[in-house]
Scaffold this active site. Structure first.
Site, PDB file in Angstrom:
ATOM      1  N   PHE A 152       0.803  -1.233   0.000  1.00 53.24           N
ATOM      2  CA  PHE A 152       0.000   0.000   0.000  1.00 53.24           C
ATOM      3  C   PHE A 152       0.829   1.273   0.000  1.00 53.24           C
ATOM      4  O   PHE A 152       0.339   2.346  -0.322  1.00 53.24           O
ATOM      5  CB  PHE A 152      -0.935   0.024   1.228  1.00 53.24           C
ATOM      6  CG  PHE A 152      -0.241   0.395   2.514  1.00 53.24           C
ATOM      7  CD1 PHE A 152       0.019   1.731   2.817  1.00 53.24           C
ATOM      8  CD2 PHE A 152       0.171  -0.571   3.426  1.00 53.24           C
ATOM      9  CE1 PHE A 152       0.674   2.079   3.994  1.00 53.24           C
ATOM     10  CE2 PHE A 152       0.832  -0.233   4.590  1.00 53.24           C
ATOM     11  CZ  PHE A 152       1.084   1.098   4.874  1.00 53.24           C
ATOM     12  N   LYS A 176      -1.370  -7.182  -9.129  1.00 54.84           N
ATOM     13  CA  LYS A 176      -2.315  -7.296  -7.997  1.00 54.84           C
ATOM     14  C   LYS A 176      -1.993  -6.130  -7.064  1.00 54.84           C
ATOM     15  O   LYS A 176      -1.066  -6.188  -6.261  1.00 54.84           O
ATOM     16  CB  LYS A 176      -2.100  -8.650  -7.300  1.00 54.84           C
ATOM     17  CG  LYS A 176      -3.329  -9.190  -6.586  1.00 54.84           C
ATOM     18  CD  LYS A 176      -3.880  -8.307  -5.493  1.00 54.84           C
ATOM     19  CE  LYS A 176      -3.133  -8.447  -4.183  1.00 54.84           C
ATOM     20  NZ  LYS A 176      -3.617  -7.468  -3.172  1.00 54.84           N
ATOM     21  N   GLU A 179      -5.103  -3.914  -1.783  1.00 54.23           N
ATOM     22  CA  GLU A 179      -6.542  -3.650  -1.666  1.00 54.23           C
ATOM     23  C   GLU A 179      -6.810  -2.336  -0.911  1.00 54.23           C
ATOM     24  O   GLU A 179      -7.909  -1.810  -0.944  1.00 54.23           O
ATOM     25  CB  GLU A 179      -7.251  -4.835  -0.989  1.00 54.23           C
ATOM     26  CG  GLU A 179      -6.868  -5.122   0.450  1.00 54.23           C
ATOM     27  CD  GLU A 179      -5.536  -5.889   0.608  1.00 54.23           C
ATOM     28  OE1 GLU A 179      -4.740  -5.926  -0.349  1.00 54.23           O
ATOM     29  OE2 GLU A 179      -5.315  -6.424   1.704  1.00 54.23           O
ATOM     30  N   SER A 229       5.313  -6.985   3.289  1.00 51.47           N
ATOM     31  CA  SER A 229       5.923  -7.309   4.580  1.00 51.47           C
ATOM     32  C   SER A 229       6.719  -8.616   4.487  1.00 51.47           C
ATOM     33  O   SER A 229       6.469  -9.452   3.613  1.00 51.47           O
ATOM     34  CB  SER A 229       4.822  -7.461   5.631  1.00 51.47           C
ATOM     35  OG  SER A 229       3.971  -8.514   5.241  1.00 51.47           O
ATOM     36  N   CYS A 284       9.908   1.518   3.287  1.00 55.87           N
ATOM     37  CA  CYS A 284      10.814   0.430   3.649  1.00 55.87           C
ATOM     38  C   CYS A 284      12.242   0.954   3.764  1.00 55.87           C
ATOM     39  O   CYS A 284      13.128   0.244   4.199  1.00 55.87           O
ATOM     40  CB  CYS A 284      10.734  -0.686   2.630  1.00 55.87           C
ATOM     41  SG  CYS A 284      11.282  -0.145   1.017  1.00 55.87           S
ATOM     42  N   GLU A 378       9.750  -3.716  12.934  1.00 53.96           N
ATOM     43  CA  GLU A 378       9.361  -2.656  12.004  1.00 53.96           C
ATOM     44  C   GLU A 378       8.113  -1.970  12.562  1.00 53.96           C
ATOM     45  O   GLU A 378       7.104  -2.629  12.818  1.00 53.96           O
ATOM     46  CB  GLU A 378       9.056  -3.266  10.631  1.00 53.96           C
ATOM     47  CG  GLU A 378       8.640  -2.220   9.618  1.00 53.96           C
ATOM     48  CD  GLU A 378       8.484  -2.777   8.197  1.00 53.96           C
ATOM     49  OE1 GLU A 378       7.915  -3.862   8.037  1.00 53.96           O
ATOM     50  OE2 GLU A 378       8.939  -2.091   7.257  1.00 53.96           O
TER      51      GLU A 378
HETATM   52  P1  NAD Z   1       1.547  -6.669   3.129  1.00 51.50           P
HETATM   53  O1  NAD Z   1       2.584  -7.713   3.154  1.00 51.50           O
HETATM   54  O2  NAD Z   1       0.486  -6.679   4.161  1.00 51.50           O
HETATM   55  O3  NAD Z   1       0.770  -6.711   1.712  1.00 51.50           O
HETATM   56  C1  NAD Z   1       1.462  -6.768   0.494  1.00 51.50           C
HETATM   57  C2  NAD Z   1       0.591  -7.492  -0.530  1.00 51.50           C
HETATM   58  O4  NAD Z   1       0.354  -8.823  -0.094  1.00 51.50           O
HETATM   59  C3  NAD Z   1      -0.760  -6.840  -0.730  1.00 51.50           C
HETATM   60  O5  NAD Z   1      -1.046  -6.808  -2.100  1.00 51.50           O
HETATM   61  C4  NAD Z   1      -1.708  -7.745   0.054  1.00 51.50           C
HETATM   62  O6  NAD Z   1      -2.980  -7.816  -0.523  1.00 51.50           O
HETATM   63  C5  NAD Z   1      -1.042  -9.094   0.015  1.00 51.50           C
HETATM   64  N1  NAD Z   1      -1.239  -9.890   1.238  1.00 51.50           N
HETATM   65  C6  NAD Z   1      -1.436  -9.427   2.509  1.00 51.50           C
HETATM   66  N2  NAD Z   1      -1.512 -10.454   3.381  1.00 51.50           N
HETATM   67  C7  NAD Z   1      -1.353 -11.590   2.664  1.00 51.50           C
HETATM   68  C8  NAD Z   1      -1.320 -12.977   2.993  1.00 51.50           C
HETATM   69  N3  NAD Z   1      -1.468 -13.397   4.246  1.00 51.50           N
HETATM   70  N4  NAD Z   1      -1.126 -13.864   2.003  1.00 51.50           N
HETATM   71  C9  NAD Z   1      -0.966 -13.454   0.729  1.00 51.50           C
HETATM   72  N5  NAD Z   1      -0.994 -12.148   0.360  1.00 51.50           N
HETATM   73  C10 NAD Z   1      -1.187 -11.233   1.313  1.00 51.50           C
HETATM   74  O7  NAD Z   1       2.313  -5.264   3.086  1.00 51.50           O
HETATM   75  P2  NAD Z   1       1.692  -3.789   3.197  1.00 51.50           P
HETATM   76  O8  NAD Z   1       1.182  -3.571   4.562  1.00 51.50           O
HETATM   77  O9  NAD Z   1       0.791  -3.529   2.036  1.00 51.50           O
HETATM   78  O10 NAD Z   1       3.015  -2.916   2.945  1.00 51.50           O
HETATM   79  C11 NAD Z   1       3.901  -2.564   3.963  1.00 51.50           C
HETATM   80  C12 NAD Z   1       5.076  -3.514   4.034  1.00 51.50           C
HETATM   81  O11 NAD Z   1       5.729  -3.562   2.777  1.00 51.50           O
HETATM   82  C13 NAD Z   1       6.143  -3.065   5.037  1.00 51.50           C
HETATM   83  O12 NAD Z   1       6.596  -4.192   5.730  1.00 51.50           O
HETATM   84  C14 NAD Z   1       7.234  -2.481   4.153  1.00 51.50           C
HETATM   85  O13 NAD Z   1       8.527  -2.492   4.705  1.00 51.50           O
HETATM   86  C15 NAD Z   1       7.134  -3.382   2.970  1.00 51.50           C
HETATM   87  N6  NAD Z   1       7.725  -2.772   1.795  1.00 51.50           N
HETATM   88  C16 NAD Z   1       8.949  -3.242   1.408  1.00 51.50           C
HETATM   89  C17 NAD Z   1       9.576  -2.682   0.330  1.00 51.50           C
HETATM   90  C18 NAD Z   1      10.928  -3.173  -0.093  1.00 51.50           C
HETATM   91  O14 NAD Z   1      11.434  -2.699  -1.094  1.00 51.50           O
HETATM   92  N7  NAD Z   1      11.565  -4.091   0.607  1.00 51.50           N
HETATM   93  C19 NAD Z   1       8.968  -1.628  -0.373  1.00 51.50           C
HETATM   94  C20 NAD Z   1       7.716  -1.182   0.039  1.00 51.50           C
HETATM   95  C21 NAD Z   1       7.105  -1.771   1.133  1.00 51.50           C
END
Ligand code: NAD
Length: 487
Positions: A152, A176, A179, A229, A284, A378
Site C-alpha cells: 500500500f 495485484k 486492496e 511485509s 521500507c 518494524e
Molecule cells: P503486506 O505484506 O500486508 O501486503 C502486500 C501485498 O500482499 C498486498 O497486495 C496484500 O494484498 C497481500 N497480502 C497481505 N496479506 C497476505 C497474505 N497473508 N497472504 C498473501 N498475500 C497477502 O504489506 P503492506 O502492509 O501492504 O506494505 C507494507 C510492508 O511492505 C512493510 O513491511 C514495508 O517495509 C514493505 N515494503 C517493502 C519494500 C521493499 O522494497 N523491501 C517496499 C515497500 C514496502
C-alpha cells in the site's frame, strides 16, 4: 455513506470487468476518512480470465522488437508527466501521504519508465567465435505471463518498479494492487492503454490473500514479483517457488542510522527527521532506529527541534488506517513502559477539520535498549528509536543482529569509519550522510537478509535477469573451417 468514486473493477484484456465474487472491501482515505470506492475481492476464476488474456497477448507482444515495445514507454512517460498533478492528488487521497510526497512518487515513476526506455541499449546479447567457424550467441528472451504483487505504501512507484521493465522486456503482466490503495493502479492502466499498449499485455486483478495464493499456484504464470511485509514475502516466495516459478519477494525493514559525534549537526538532524517521518514513516527505506556512538546529545537536541517543525496534516501525512495508528501508538507506549524516554510524542494527534484522518505525530524516543520491541521490530510510522553505544563495533553489532537488511546509514566526517561501516553493515543499501539511501536509476534497488528473498534486485540492470531467460545458440555455417572438437 456516499462514495466519492464508482466501484473499482478489474482490468482484463483492455476492458473494465466485474469480479465474479460480489465481495468488496471499502477503500477509505486516511486523510479524512472519506469513502473513496469499493475494491472487489476477486476469485481464481477472475484471475484465470486475466491470465488467459495475457497468455493470448504474449506471442504478438514478445515478437514485437524491443525498439518498438519501448515506444509505448516513451509515450507512457510523457503521459505520466502530463497527468502528474492528478496522479499525485489521487495518490494522496488513497494513501494519505502529503501532496509533495506524492509528486515525488510520480517523479520516481517517471524515472523508472525512463530507465525502461533505455533497455534496448542494455539488453544486447553476446557473441563470440568460440572455435573456427563456430559462434556462440546469447539472447534475452521474455518469460511469458508474469505477476506483480504490490503493497500500500507506494501506490504508483512500486507498481512502476515492475511494469515498465517487465513489459518492455516482452512479458505480459498481471498486477495485484494493494486492496488498500487500488485506484492509482487503475489510472496507470488507462495511461498504458493511451500510450498504445496492446490489450491483454497488462491486466489488473484486485483482491487479497486468495488472489495472491491463486497467483502463486497458477500453472501459466512464469514469475512472481512481490513487495510487502516479510511475513507475506516468505509465504509468497515459498509458495511460488514450490510451484517451480521464478520469484523475487521484497520484505519489510528496520533501518539503522549510526551517528558519530563528528557528524555535521544541522545536516544530520534534518536528514534523520526527514528519513523517519517522510511518508509518515511508511517507507521500507525509513530510518527507524538510530545508534549514537559516543556523546551525541547536541545532535539529539537538534533532531527534536527538527521533529517539532513537522506538522501533521501539513508536512506530515496520515498513516494508512486506524489499525496502523493504534499499532504505532502501542509501540510508543510499550517503549515508555519499558523505561525509554519519549522526547517528542506523536500519540493522540488530531488534525483540525480532518478528525476522521489517521495521523500520528513525529516521535523521538531516547534511551531505547536493543531488546525493546521499538528497537527490534518494524514500526512503519514516524518514529525514531535512539540507542547509545560507545564504539562503532557495538553499533554494528546491533545493526547486524537485526534480521532485516534493507538499508543502513552513517553520519560522520570520517571517511575511514564510513568505509568500515559500508563493509561491515549487513544491509543491501548503505548511506553515508544520506538518510534515505535509495539508489537512483540505473542502480538497482534491493535489500539483504529478511528484506529480500530471491536472487538479484527488482530495478535497474538487475531486473533484466529476473524478467528474461537466456537463450544460447551455437552455430556453424562454414564447412571450410574443417573438423574440430565442436563438429
Ligand atoms: P503486506 O505484506 O500486508 O501486503 C502486500 C501485498 O500482499 C498486498 O497486495 C496484500 O494484498 C497481500 N497480502 C497481505 N496479506 C497476505 C497474505 N497473508 N497472504 C498473501 N498475500 C497477502 O504489506 P503492506 O502492509 O501492504 O506494505 C507494507 C510492508 O511492505 C512493510 O513491511 C514495508 O517495509 C514493505 N515494503 C517493502 C519494500 C521493499 O522494497 N523491501 C517496499 C515497500 C514496502
Amino acid at each position: 455513506m456516499s462514495m466519492k468514486y464508482k466501484e473499482t473493477q478489474n482490468y482484463v484484456n483492455g476492458k473494465l470487468v466485474n469480479a465474479q465474487t460480489g465481495k468488496f472491501l471499502d477503500v477509505i482515505s486516511p486523510v479524512d476518512g472519506t469513502l473513496l470506492s469499493k475494491v472487489p475481492l476477486s476469485s481464481s476464476t477472475d484471475l484465470n480470465q486475466a491470465v488467459a488474456a495475457a497468455k493470448a497477448a504474449f506471442p504478438g507482444w514478445s515478437k514485437t522488437p524491443i525498439k518498438e515495445r519501448v515506444q509505448v514507454f516513451f509515450k507512457y512517460k510523457t503521459l505520466l508527466e502530463k497527468n502528474l498533478k492528478e496522479l499525485a492528488a489521487l495518490c494522496t487521497e488513497e494513501n494519505g501521504k502529503t501532496y509533495s510526497e506524492s509528486v515525488a512518487e510520480i517523479e520516481k515513476s517517471i524515472e523508472l519508465t525512463e530507465f525502461a526506455t533505455s533497455l534496448p541499449q542494455l539488453i544486447t546479447g553476446e557473441i563470440l567465435e568460440v572455435s573456427r567457424g563456430v559462434e556462440c550467441r546469447t539472447e534475452h528472451v521474455a518469460l511469458g505471463v508474469v505477476a506483480s504483487i504490490v503493497p500500500f505504501n507506494f501506490p504508483s512507484m512500486v507498481p512502476n518498479w515492475t511494469i515498465p521493465n517487465a513489459i518492455a522486456l516482452g512479458n505480459c503482466m498481471i498486477l495485484k494492487p494493494s486492496e488498500k490503495v487500488p485506484l492509482s493502479a487503475m489510472r496507470l492502466a488507462e495511461l498504458l492503454k493511451e500510450a498504445g499498449l496492446p490489450d491483454g499485455v497488462f491486466n489488473i486483478v484486485h483482491g487479497d490473500v486468495d488472489i495472491v495464493e491463486a497467483i502463486c499456484d497458477h500453472p501459466d504464470i512464469e514469475a512472481v514479483s512481490f513487495v510487502g511485509s516479510t511475513k507475506v514475502a516468505k509465504i509468497v516466495y515459498k509458495r511460488a517457488t514450490a510451484n517451480y516459478k521464478r520469484c523475487l519477494a521484497l520484505g519489510g525493514a528496520k533501518n539503522h542510522l549510526m551517528v558519530l559525534p563528528d557528524a555535521i549537526p544541522a545536516m544530520t538532524a534534518q536528514n534523520v527527521a526527514a528519513s523517519m517521518s517522510g511518508c509518515a514513516g511508511q517507507r521500507c527505506m525509513a530510518a527507524s532506529a538510530m545508534i549514537g556512538v559516543g556523546n551525541i546529545d547536541h545532535i539529539i537536541s537538534k533532531i527534536c527541534e527538527e521533529a517539532k517543525k513537522i506538522v501533521p496534516g501539513e508536512n506530515l501525512g496520515a498513516v494508512i488506517n486506524k489499525e496502523s495508528k493504534e499499532r504505532i501508538e502501542r509501540y510508543i507506549s510499550e517503549a515508555e513502559k519499558d523505561g525509554a524516554k519519549v522526547l517528542v510524542d506523536g500519540r493522540n494527534t488530531k488534525v483540525n477539520g480532518k478528525e476522521n484522518g489517521t495521523y500520528v505525530g513525529p516521535t523521538v524516543i531516547d534511551y531505547v535498549k536493543p531488546d525493546m520491541s521499538v528497537a527490534r521490530e518494524e514500526i512503519f510510522g514516524p518514529v525514531i528509536s535512539i540507542m547509545r553505544t560507545n564504539t562503532v563495533d557495538e553499533a554494528l553489532a546491533i545493526e547486524n543482529a537485526n534480521p532485516y537488511g534493507n538499508a543502513a546509514s552513517v553520519f560522520t566526517q570520517n571517511g575511514g569509519i564510513a568505509r568500515y561501516i559500508i563493509d561491515k553493515a549487513s544491509a543491501g543499501m548503505i548511506g553515508v550522510n544520506v538518510g534515505v539511501p535509495v539508489p537512483r536509476e540505473p542502480f538497482s534497488f534491493g535489500g539483504w537478509n529478511d528484506s529480500k528473498f530471491g536472487v538479484g534486485d527488482i530495478t535497474g540492470k538487475s531486473s533484466i535477469e529476473f524478467w528474461t531467460k537466456l537463450k544460447k545458440s551455437t552455430t556453424k555455417w562454414n564447412p571450410e573451417a574443417g573438423i574440430n572438437w565442436m563438429s
